[in-house]
Design a protein around this motif. Structure first.
Motif, PDB file in Angstrom:
ATOM      1  N   LEU A  71      52.206  11.005  60.037  1.00 33.23           N
ATOM      2  CA  LEU A  71      51.101  11.617  60.355  1.00 33.23           C
ATOM      3  C   LEU A  71      49.837  10.409  60.410  1.00 33.23           C
ATOM      4  CD1 LEU A  71      49.499  14.269  60.885  1.00 33.23           C
ATOM      5  CD2 LEU A  71      49.506  14.490  58.397  1.00 33.23           C
ATOM      6  N   ALA A  72      49.052  10.498  61.467  1.00 27.89           N
ATOM      7  CA  ALA A  72      47.979   9.360  61.532  1.00 27.89           C
ATOM      8  C   ALA A  72      46.849   9.971  61.495  1.00 27.89           C
ATOM      9  CB  ALA A  72      48.359   8.523  62.955  1.00 27.89           C
ATOM     10  N   GLY A  73      46.511  11.177  61.526  1.00 29.20           N
ATOM     11  CA  GLY A  73      45.306  11.759  61.677  1.00 29.20           C
ATOM     12  C   GLY A  73      45.339  13.169  62.192  1.00 29.20           C
ATOM     13  N   PHE A  74      44.026  13.750  62.343  1.00 29.91           N
ATOM     14  CA  PHE A  74      44.019  15.400  62.849  1.00 29.91           C
ATOM     15  C   PHE A  74      42.558  15.421  63.578  1.00 29.91           C
ATOM     16  CE2 PHE A  74      41.724  15.463  58.979  1.00 29.91           C
ATOM     17  CZ  PHE A  74      40.833  16.474  59.229  1.00 29.91           C
ATOM     18  N   TYR A  75      42.795  16.600  64.364  1.00 30.52           N
ATOM     19  CA  TYR A  75      41.675  16.915  65.250  1.00 30.52           C
ATOM     20  C   TYR A  75      41.768  18.570  64.870  1.00 30.52           C
ATOM     21  CZ  TYR A  75      41.398  12.881  67.838  1.00 30.52           C
ATOM     22  OH  TYR A  75      41.348  11.358  68.493  1.00 30.52           O
ATOM     23  N   LEU A  76      40.670  19.081  64.408  1.00 28.86           N
ATOM     24  CA  LEU A  76      40.558  20.618  64.436  1.00 28.86           C
ATOM     25  C   LEU A  76      39.738  21.122  65.534  1.00 28.86           C
ATOM     26  CD1 LEU A  76      41.388  23.266  62.852  1.00 28.86           C
ATOM     27  CD2 LEU A  76      39.124  22.795  61.414  1.00 28.86           C
ATOM     28  N   LEU A  77      40.273  21.684  66.429  1.00 32.76           N
ATOM     29  CA  LEU A  77      39.623  22.159  67.583  1.00 32.76           C
ATOM     30  C   LEU A  77      39.267  23.642  67.757  1.00 32.76           C
ATOM     31  CD1 LEU A  77      41.714  20.432  70.289  1.00 32.76           C
ATOM     32  CD2 LEU A  77      39.677  19.410  69.118  1.00 32.76           C
ATOM     33  N   GLU A  78      38.534  24.180  68.238  1.00 28.98           N
ATOM     34  CA  GLU A  78      37.974  25.470  68.456  1.00 28.98           C
ATOM     35  C   GLU A  78      38.445  25.734  70.098  1.00 28.98           C
ATOM     36  OE1 GLU A  78      37.079  29.587  68.356  1.00 28.98           O
ATOM     37  OE2 GLU A  78      36.616  28.018  66.622  1.00 28.98           O
ATOM     38  N   ALA A  79      39.317  26.589  70.331  1.00 31.51           N
ATOM     39  CA  ALA A  79      40.021  26.770  71.782  1.00 31.51           C
ATOM     40  C   ALA A  79      39.785  28.101  72.294  1.00 31.51           C
ATOM     41  CB  ALA A  79      40.937  25.974  72.090  1.00 31.51           C
ATOM     42  N   ARG A  80      39.770  28.227  73.328  1.00 32.60           N
ATOM     43  CA  ARG A  80      39.974  29.923  73.955  1.00 32.60           C
ATOM     44  C   ARG A  80      41.275  30.310  73.734  1.00 32.60           C
ATOM     45  NH1 ARG A  80      38.175  28.321  78.523  1.00 32.60           N
ATOM     46  NH2 ARG A  80      40.189  27.878  79.394  1.00 32.60           N
ATOM     47  N   ASP A  81      42.139  29.614  73.760  1.00 31.18           N
ATOM     48  CA  ASP A  81      43.603  30.208  73.557  1.00 31.18           C
ATOM     49  C   ASP A  81      44.412  28.861  73.501  1.00 31.18           C
ATOM     50  OD1 ASP A  81      43.792  28.860  76.021  1.00 31.18           O
ATOM     51  OD2 ASP A  81      43.915  30.960  77.092  1.00 31.18           O
TER      52      ASP A  81
END
Length: 111
Positions: A71-81
Motif C-alpha cells: 500500500l503506497a497511498g490513497f485518494y478519497l474521492l467524491e464521485a457520482r457512482d
C-alpha cells in the motif's frame, strides 16, 4: 458517494516515480471537485501493526501481511457512482505500474 482509492505497487518501482506527476493528478482531481483527501505513505518498513486479542494488545513491526505489492497511498474521492470513480482511478499515475483498488466508503450504523 465517497470512494477510497488504495494505491498498491512494488515499492522499488514506485520509488522511481516522479512525485510531481502524482501531485498534478491530485491537483486536477481537487480542481474538479472529486478529491476529498489523499496522501502518499512512507515505505512499508516503517509500518507497525496493532492487534488486540482477548484484551491483550500486540504490536509488531511491519505490515499485516507480506505481499508482492505494498500500500503506497490513497485518494478519497467524491464521485457520482462507481463508474465515475473508476474513471478517475484510471488516471492515478501509479496505476500504470501497480494497481488502484476502488472501494465505496460505508457509513457506520449508529442505531
Amino acid at each position: 458517494m465517497k470512494y477510497l482509492c488504495l494505491v498498491y505497487g512494488d515499492e522499488a518501482l514506485l520509488a522511481g516515480k516522479d512525485d510531481r506527476e502524482c501531485m498534478a493528478c491530485a491537483e486536477s482531481l481537487q480542481h474538479s471537485g472529486h478529491l476529498l483527501a489523499g496522501a502518499a505513505l512512507q515505505p512499508v518498513a516503517t509500518a507497525t501493526t496493532v492487534r488486540v486479542r482477548n484484551g491483550e494488545v500486540a504490536v509488531t513491526d511491519g505490515p499485516f501481511a507480506e505481499t508482492k505489492e505494498q500500500l503506497a497511498g490513497f485518494y478519497l474521492l467524491e464521485a457520482r457512482d462507481l463508474n465515475e470513480a473508476l474513471e478517475k482511478a484510471a488516471k492515478i499515475p501509479p496505476v500504470r505500474i501497480g494497481s488502484v483498488e476502488v472501494r465505496p466508503v460505508r457509513q457506520l450504523a449508529l442505531d
